[in-house]
Design an enzyme around this catalytic site. Structure first.
Site, mmCIF file in Angstrom:
data_model
loop_
_atom_site.group_PDB
_atom_site.id
_atom_site.type_symbol
_atom_site.label_atom_id
_atom_site.label_comp_id
_atom_site.label_asym_id
_atom_site.label_seq_id
_atom_site.Cartn_x
_atom_site.Cartn_y
_atom_site.Cartn_z
ATOM 1 N N HIS A 1 -10.975 -0.096 -13.114
ATOM 2 C CA HIS A 1 -9.295 -0.339 -13.758
ATOM 3 C C HIS A 1 -9.409 -1.253 -15.025
ATOM 4 O O HIS A 1 -8.442 -1.510 -15.455
ATOM 5 C CB HIS A 1 -8.498 -0.777 -12.628
HETATM 6 C C1 UD1 Z 1 -3.524 -6.225 -13.435
HETATM 7 C C2 UD1 Z 1 -4.155 -7.526 -13.881
HETATM 8 C C3 UD1 Z 1 -5.793 -7.415 -13.473
HETATM 9 C C4 UD1 Z 1 -5.922 -7.164 -12.036
HETATM 10 C C5 UD1 Z 1 -5.224 -5.752 -11.575
HETATM 11 C C6 UD1 Z 1 -5.345 -5.362 -10.356
HETATM 12 C C7 UD1 Z 1 -3.166 -8.722 -15.670
HETATM 13 C C8 UD1 Z 1 -3.392 -9.019 -17.337
HETATM 14 N N1 UD1 Z 1 -4.319 -7.891 -15.277
HETATM 15 O O1 UD1 Z 1 -4.111 -5.357 -14.259
HETATM 16 O O2 UD1 Z 1 -6.343 -8.729 -13.648
HETATM 17 O O3 UD1 Z 1 -7.256 -6.868 -11.714
HETATM 18 O O4 UD1 Z 1 -3.728 -5.914 -12.130
HETATM 19 O O5 UD1 Z 1 -4.743 -4.199 -10.063
HETATM 20 O O6 UD1 Z 1 -2.440 -9.266 -15.009
HETATM 21 N N2 UD1 Z 1 1.040 0.518 -12.732
HETATM 22 C C9 UD1 Z 1 1.559 1.427 -11.943
HETATM 23 N N3 UD1 Z 1 2.382 0.765 -10.814
HETATM 24 C C10 UD1 Z 1 2.105 -0.436 -10.488
HETATM 25 C C11 UD1 Z 1 1.379 -1.623 -11.291
HETATM 26 C C12 UD1 Z 1 1.174 -0.787 -12.550
HETATM 27 O O7 UD1 Z 1 1.894 2.517 -12.223
HETATM 28 O O8 UD1 Z 1 2.441 -0.909 -9.359
HETATM 29 C C13 UD1 Z 1 0.471 1.298 -14.033
HETATM 30 C C14 UD1 Z 1 1.602 1.216 -15.124
HETATM 31 O O9 UD1 Z 1 1.120 2.270 -15.800
HETATM 32 C C15 UD1 Z 1 0.978 -0.096 -15.760
HETATM 33 C C16 UD1 Z 1 -0.544 -0.256 -15.685
HETATM 34 O O10 UD1 Z 1 -0.777 0.612 -14.353
HETATM 35 O O11 UD1 Z 1 1.281 -0.058 -17.331
HETATM 36 C C17 UD1 Z 1 -1.112 -1.313 -15.647
HETATM 37 O O12 UD1 Z 1 -0.459 -2.299 -15.058
HETATM 38 P P1 UD1 Z 1 -0.769 -4.049 -15.232
HETATM 39 O O13 UD1 Z 1 0.119 -4.861 -14.209
HETATM 40 O O14 UD1 Z 1 -0.062 -4.120 -16.741
HETATM 41 O O15 UD1 Z 1 -2.036 -4.212 -15.256
HETATM 42 P P2 UD1 Z 1 -3.394 -3.876 -14.411
HETATM 43 O O16 UD1 Z 1 -4.287 -2.990 -15.007
HETATM 44 O O17 UD1 Z 1 -2.802 -3.488 -13.031
#
Ligand code: UD1
Length: 363
Positions: A211
Site C-alpha cells: 500500500h
Molecule cells: C495510512 C498511513 C500509513 C499506514 C496506512 C495503513 C499516512 C501518511 N499514511 O496510509 O502510514 O501504513 O495508513 O493503512 O498517514 N481509503 C479508503 N477508505 C479508508 C481509508 C482510506 O477508501 O477508510 C482510501 C482513500 O482513497 C484514501 C487512500 O485510501 O485517499 C489513502 O488513505 P490515507 O489515509 O491517506 O493513507 P493510507 O495509504 O491509508
C-alpha cells in the site's frame, strides 16, 4: 497525570491503542487515583473494514469523538484533523495527549496539543527510516521534535532520540503495544472465510500486502511487481488482501494474475490467522514485519529502507527492495523454505501498555 486524550486515526493505530486502553482500565480497577481518558478518532480511516471492525474485534471502546477528517491530499487531511482536534480541545483539555505511530493523525494532533500547552507523549517514538520521501518519516520527525515523553519499542529508537538532543530522562523503553495486542488475541484467531475454498494449507501459501504510494500509486509499477510475484512463487498461492488505495490503481490495470487471490481489507483476527499459518509474507508495511517477527514467519519487504531495523537484525524480515531480479530470487528462496529464522526483540513480551500506564500514572 490524571487525564488523557488518546488519538487514533488510521488502521495500524487501532492495534496500538487497544493495549494502552486496556492498561488504563486495569489501573483504574486497582488504583485510588484513576486516569480519566477521552478516545479521539480522527476519521483518517473511515471504511468499516479499515476502522470499525478493529474496534469491535479488539474490544476498543467507542470513541468519545470522531473528527470525521476523511481522505484528501496530505495538506488537506492534516488541516482537517488539526481543525477538528482544536475544536475538541475547546470542550475539554487533558493533562497529556497520547499519539501513537507515524500516520498523519499522529503528527497533526501532536502539533495541536502542543500549541494548546498540553504535554504530548509519543508511543513508538524515535524510529527512523532516513527516507524523507515517505510522509511517515516526516510525521515521525515532526512529532518527536515537539513531544515531551517518548515510549520506545527498541533501544535503537531511544538512541535516535538522544542523537536528536532529547534528554534520556524523557525516554522510556517499554516494548511494543502492537505486539501486546498480537499476543493477547492468539486464542481468538479465526480462519478466513475463503481459506478452505481457496484450497489453502498450513505453510503452503504466501500472504502479500502492498500500500506504499511508491509501490502502488503508478499502474506500471504495481503491474511490474505483481507480474514478478505471480511468476516466481512456484505452487504457492499468493493471498493479497488489498488496501483501498491499491485497489483504485489495481482496477485500472484490469489484468488477472493467475497465482494471486485478491480480497478486500481483512479483519484483524482473520488476517493474523492467515499470516501465522503462511509459508511467508511479502509486504511494504512496517507493522507487519514486527508481527511476522513475533510469529516466526519469513517476511520480505519491498522497500529500500526500514524504520524497524530489529525486524531484520533480530527477526525474520529481509529488505529486498523493488528490483525485479532480487524479488524473483528472494521469492524462490522463500518458497524453497530456505529463509533465516529469527528471535524476539527485547521487551516485545505483551506488557508494553501496562508499562506505559505505570509511567504515566506517576508523572
Ligand atoms: C495510512 C498511513 C500509513 C499506514 C496506512 C495503513 C499516512 C501518511 N499514511 O496510509 O502510514 O501504513 O495508513 O493503512 O498517514 N481509503 C479508503 N477508505 C479508508 C481509508 C482510506 O477508501 O477508510 C482510501 C482513500 O482513497 C484514501 C487512500 O485510501 O485517499 C489513502 O488513505 P490515507 O489515509 O491517506 O493513507 P493510507 O495509504 O491509508
Amino acid at each position: 497525570m490524571k487525564s488523557l486524550d488518546i488519538i487514533a486515526g488510521a488502521r495500524p493505530n487501532f492495534m496500538k491503542i487497544a493495549s494502552i486502553i486496556e492498561a488504563i482500565h486495569a489501573h483504574n480497577a486497582s488504583s485510588e487515583n484513576p486516569i480519566e481518558y477521552r478516545l479521539i478518532h480522527t476519521g483518517q480511516h473511515y471504511d468499516k473494514t479499515m476502522s470499525e471492525q478493529f474496534f469491535d474485534q479488539l474490544n476498543i471502546p467507542k470513541p468519545h469523538i470522531n473528527l470525521g477528517a476523511g481522505s484528501g491530499s496530505q495538506a488537506n487531511q492534516t488541516a482537517q484533523i488539526m481543525i477538528g482536534y482544536e475544536n475538541a480541545l475547546q470542550e475539554w483539555k487533558p493533562d497529556l495527549c497520547i499519539v501513537v505511530g507515524d500516520v498523519t493523525s499522529t503528527m497533526a494532533c501532536a502539533i495541536v496539543a502542543k500549541k494548546a500547552w498540553i504535554q504530548v507523549a509519543h508511543v513508538e517514538g524515535g524510529i527512523r527510516s532516513g527516507d524523507m520521501t515517505m510522509p511517515e518519516e516526516i510525521n515521525r520527525i515532526v512529532t518527536d521534535s515537539i513531544s515531551d515523553y517518548f515510549f520506545t519499542t527498541t533501544r535503537s529508537a531511544g538512541e535516535n532520540l538522544q542523537l536528536q538532543g532529547i534528554a534520556p530522562g524523557r525516554i522510556y523503553f517499554v516494548g511494543n503495544t502492537m505486539i501486546d495486542t498480537l499476543l493477547a488475541h492468539q486464542d481468538r484467531l479465526r480462519k478466513p472465510d475463503f481459506y478452505d475454498g481457496q484450497g489453502l494449507d498450513k505453510n503452503a501459501y504466501l500472504v502479500m500486502t502492498l500500500h506504499r504510494p511508491s509501490n502502488v500509486d503508478q499502474a506500471d509499477t504495481l503491474d511490474k511487481l505483481l507480474t514478478v510475484i505471480n511468476e516466481n512463487t512456484g505452487k504457492a498461492r499468493v493471498i493479497f488482501p488489498m488496501h483501498p488505495r491499491t485497489k483504485k490503481v489495481f482496477d485500472s490495470i484490469g489484468k488477472v494474475y493467475t497465482n494471486v487471490y485478491v480480497t478486500g481489507p481483512m479483519d484483524y483476527l482473520a488476517f493474523i490467522y492467515l499470516v501465522k499459518n503462511a509459508m511467508g509474507v511479502v509486504t511494504d508495511s512496517g507493522g507487519i514485519t514486527e508481527e511476522t517477527t513475533i510469529l516466526g514467519v519469513p517476511c520480505m519487504t519491498l522497500r529500500d529502507s526500514t524504520e524497524r531495523p530489529e525486524t531484520v537484525t533480530v527477526g525474520t524480515n529481509e529488505m529486498v527492495g523493488t528490483d525485479e531480479g532480487l524479488i524473483a530470487a528472494s521469492l524462490r528462496k522463500m518458497v524453497s523454505r530456505n529463509w533465516k529464522t529469527g528471535s524476539n526483540p527485547e521487551l516485545w513480551d505483551g506488557h508494553a501498555g501496562s508499562r506505559i500506564i505505570d509511567v504515566i500514572s506517576k508523572l
